[in-house]
Write a protein that holds these residues in place. Sequence first.
Motif, short mmCIF file in Angstrom:
data_model
loop_
_atom_site.label_atom_id
_atom_site.label_comp_id
_atom_site.label_asym_id
_atom_site.label_seq_id
_atom_site.Cartn_x
_atom_site.Cartn_y
_atom_site.Cartn_z
N GLU A 156 0.83 -1.20 0.00
CA GLU A 156 0.00 0.00 0.00
C GLU A 156 0.86 1.25 0.00
OE1 GLU A 156 -3.25 -0.09 -0.29
OE2 GLU A 156 -3.30 -2.29 -0.23
N ILE A 157 0.37 2.28 -0.67
CA ILE A 157 1.04 3.58 -0.67
C ILE A 157 0.52 4.37 0.53
CG2 ILE A 157 1.40 5.72 -1.94
CD1 ILE A 157 0.86 4.14 -4.51
N THR A 158 1.43 4.71 1.43
CA THR A 158 1.03 5.38 2.66
C THR A 158 1.22 6.89 2.55
OG1 THR A 158 3.24 5.21 3.62
CG2 THR A 158 1.73 3.35 3.99
N ALA A 159 0.63 7.61 3.50
CA ALA A 159 0.80 9.06 3.55
C ALA A 159 2.27 9.43 3.76
CB ALA A 159 -0.07 9.65 4.66
N SER A 160 2.98 8.60 4.53
CA SER A 160 4.40 8.85 4.77
C SER A 160 5.20 8.73 3.48
CB SER A 160 4.92 7.85 5.81
OG SER A 160 6.33 7.97 5.96
#
Length: 226
Positions: free
Chosen positions: A155-159
């Motif tokens: 998953e692509i995270t906000a971080s």
Amino acid sequence: MKEIQARNALVVSCMRRAGFTAFGGDGLQPAQAPDNATALPAGAWGYLGAGAAAVQGFHPPTRTAPRPVGSPAGSGEAYDAARVDCDRQAAERIGSPPGNGTALVSRLFDESFRATGRDERVVAATRNWSGCMAAAGFQADDPAVLPGRFQGAREITASEIATARADADCTASSNLGGIWFAVLAGYQRQLIDRNAQALTAQREAVRAQDEKLMRLLAGDGPSAAP
């Protein structure tokens, strides 16, 4: 790509001559042009685009699976034997890749990369990039390894997005990309000049092989089969 096209055309033509007139290329490798949209978005010097950074972080876009070539046209011992024989004939007609040019180009490319990484201009620009990242709250010393922190995650995270956007901004403000590519081009021109004779010979060999593949494509397409 052209070699794959020629090989596929030869196999299809051969299979149809062998009696499998419905053979359309099942099991053959699709000859697709490179899709730059599916490449990893980070280069050796850092991020390649602010727009991509804001959407996909360090992850490549979703890759579309290639469509199979043709549909199954037969089975059984006769079919399998014909496929083996046609694959062999195609390989013999196409022949081996020209010379040792691939190894030469790969070696020179690696040399240019190593020289670029040691160059004081690139070292200074990388130091500026790292300082910019630190000021933005991200500890990073090497733009080439930064994407590896995130690309293994599903998953692509906000971080990740925040880090990628900082990378894009810092690459632009330090001109790391512009400096890196300019220095790399300079070293590559030097290597080309020093190896001109070998590279010219390889270019001529590739040209001859390309002309051979074009002749094969012109004479052995599927339409040539009965």
